[in-house]
Scaffold this active site. Sequence first.
Site, PDB file in Angstrom:
ATOM      1  N   PRO A   1       0.797  -1.227   0.000  1.00  0.00           N
ATOM      2  CA  PRO A   1       0.000   0.000   0.000  1.00  0.00           C
ATOM      3  C   PRO A   1       0.835   1.287   0.000  1.00  0.00           C
ATOM      4  CG  PRO A   1      -0.058  -1.032   2.159  1.00  0.00           C
ATOM      5  CD  PRO A   1       0.592  -2.011   1.227  1.00  0.00           C
ATOM      6  N   ASN A   2       0.339   2.222  -0.782  1.00  0.00           N
ATOM      7  CA  ASN A   2       0.896   3.577  -0.892  1.00  0.00           C
ATOM      8  C   ASN A   2       2.196   3.658  -1.689  1.00  0.00           C
ATOM      9  OD1 ASN A   2      -1.190   4.873   0.721  1.00  0.00           O
ATOM     10  ND2 ASN A   2      -0.285   3.795   2.462  1.00  0.00           N
TER      11      ASN A   2
ATOM     12  N   ARG B   1       4.840  10.948  -2.581  1.00  0.00           N
ATOM     13  CA  ARG B   1       4.552  10.620  -1.198  1.00  0.00           C
ATOM     14  C   ARG B   1       5.774  10.898  -0.311  1.00  0.00           C
ATOM     15  NH1 ARG B   1       4.767   4.475   1.160  1.00  0.00           N
ATOM     16  NH2 ARG B   1       3.892   5.000   3.190  1.00  0.00           N
TER      17      ARG B   1
ATOM     18  N   TYR C   1      10.985   9.028   1.339  1.00  0.00           N
ATOM     19  CA  TYR C   1      11.059   7.975   0.313  1.00  0.00           C
ATOM     20  C   TYR C   1      11.779   8.397  -0.965  1.00  0.00           C
ATOM     21  CZ  TYR C   1       7.708   5.751   3.408  1.00  0.00           C
ATOM     22  OH  TYR C   1       7.111   5.187   4.506  1.00  0.00           O
TER      23      TYR C   1
ATOM     24  N   ASN D   1       8.045  -5.553  -0.626  1.00  0.00           N
ATOM     25  CA  ASN D   1       7.916  -4.395   0.257  1.00  0.00           C
ATOM     26  C   ASN D   1       6.434  -4.312   0.587  1.00  0.00           C
ATOM     27  OD1 ASN D   1       7.734  -2.015   1.596  1.00  0.00           O
ATOM     28  ND2 ASN D   1       9.011  -0.845   0.183  1.00  0.00           N
TER      29      ASN D   1
ATOM     30  N   ALA E   1       3.021  -0.737   5.036  1.00  0.00           N
ATOM     31  CA  ALA E   1       2.505  -0.767   6.406  1.00  0.00           C
ATOM     32  C   ALA E   1       2.025  -2.159   6.829  1.00  0.00           C
ATOM     33  CB  ALA E   1       1.369   0.250   6.554  1.00  0.00           C
TER      34      ALA E   1
ATOM     35  N   HIS F   1       3.934  -4.299   9.368  1.00  0.00           N
ATOM     36  CA  HIS F   1       3.915  -4.072  10.812  1.00  0.00           C
ATOM     37  C   HIS F   1       2.682  -4.626  11.511  1.00  0.00           C
ATOM     38  CE1 HIS F   1       7.187  -1.545   9.578  1.00  0.00           C
ATOM     39  NE2 HIS F   1       6.381  -0.723   8.919  1.00  0.00           N
TER      40      HIS F   1
ATOM     41  N   ILE G   1      12.338   0.864   1.701  1.00  0.00           N
ATOM     42  CA  ILE G   1      13.080   1.987   1.124  1.00  0.00           C
ATOM     43  C   ILE G   1      13.716   2.823   2.235  1.00  0.00           C
ATOM     44  CG2 ILE G   1      12.775   4.146  -0.172  1.00  0.00           C
ATOM     45  CD1 ILE G   1      10.464   2.599  -1.680  1.00  0.00           C
TER      46      ILE G   1
ATOM     47  N   ARG H   1      12.918   5.218  12.496  1.00  0.00           N
ATOM     48  CA  ARG H   1      11.626   5.901  12.471  1.00  0.00           C
ATOM     49  C   ARG H   1      10.794   5.522  13.707  1.00  0.00           C
ATOM     50  NH1 ARG H   1       9.052   5.202   6.781  1.00  0.00           N
ATOM     51  NH2 ARG H   1       7.781   6.915   7.583  1.00  0.00           N
TER      52      ARG H   1
ATOM     53  N   ARG I   1       7.244   0.996  13.565  1.00  0.00           N
ATOM     54  CA  ARG I   1       7.835   0.468  12.332  1.00  0.00           C
ATOM     55  C   ARG I   1       9.013  -0.468  12.617  1.00  0.00           C
ATOM     56  NH1 ARG I   1       5.424   3.748   8.332  1.00  0.00           N
ATOM     57  NH2 ARG I   1       4.963   5.788   9.182  1.00  0.00           N
TER      58      ARG I   1
HETATM   59  C1  DQA Z   1       8.125   1.164   3.959  1.00  0.00           C
HETATM   60  C2  DQA Z   1       8.184   1.425   5.459  1.00  0.00           C
HETATM   61  C3  DQA Z   1       6.828   1.200   6.088  1.00  0.00           C
HETATM   62  O1  DQA Z   1       6.896   1.460   7.478  1.00  0.00           O
HETATM   63  C4  DQA Z   1       5.804   2.126   5.474  1.00  0.00           C
HETATM   64  O2  DQA Z   1       4.525   1.865   6.018  1.00  0.00           O
HETATM   65  C5  DQA Z   1       5.786   2.059   4.000  1.00  0.00           C
HETATM   66  C6  DQA Z   1       7.042   1.976   3.283  1.00  0.00           C
HETATM   67  C7  DQA Z   1       9.462   1.504   3.263  1.00  0.00           C
HETATM   68  O3  DQA Z   1       9.633   1.078   2.116  1.00  0.00           O
HETATM   69  O4  DQA Z   1      10.299   2.203   3.835  1.00  0.00           O
HETATM   70  O5  DQA Z   1       4.727   2.150   3.365  1.00  0.00           O
HETATM   71  O6  DQA Z   1       7.869  -0.219   3.746  1.00  0.00           O
END
Ligand code: DQA
Length: 142
Positions: free
Chosen positions: A9-10, A17, A22, A73, A76, A79, A100, A106, A110
């Site tokens: 996601p995302n 973003r 990132y 990857n 979220a 976690h 990434i 952080r 995480r």
């Molecule tokens: C992530 C780290 C995660 O904590 C976060 O929710 C992401 C990206 C990373 O690539 O650094 O969406 O997986």
Amino acid sequence: MNVLVLNGPNLGRLGTREPAVYGSTTHDDLIALCLRTGAELGIEVEVRQTDHEGQMLEWLHEAADARTPVVLNAGAWTHYSIAVRDACAALTAPLVEVHISNVHKREQFRHHSYLSELAAGVIVGLGVDGYALALRWLAGKA
Ligand code: DQA
């Protein structure tokens, strides 16, 4: 050898973003990097991204059935998703977990990954280069 690179996601919003976290590389750039790296290494690479957990589970099932190595990857989901973890546990070829950002620098939430103990290895904090490194390692295993 085929490798699936699966992004959760995302991650489709890379580039716009939180660029301070990132970077400015877009998801299309990430796809190009993975395909270029695959071509250099002589392996077939396919990159997919989804914001839908069920879709991710189906791709992991597909990888398990086809004995395909996975670079994951999970964003979220890393976690908190026991469902993604269970699908990873059923994989039949090596899994490399990539993040990434350096998740350990952080927020506390995480720092824990449900996936790491199932992964052959984990690459965090090296930006999108982590994907290329994961592919290089998997290609060396073939
Ligand atoms: C992530 C780290 C995660 O904590 C976060 O929710 C992401 C990206 C990373 O690539 O650094 O969406 O997986």
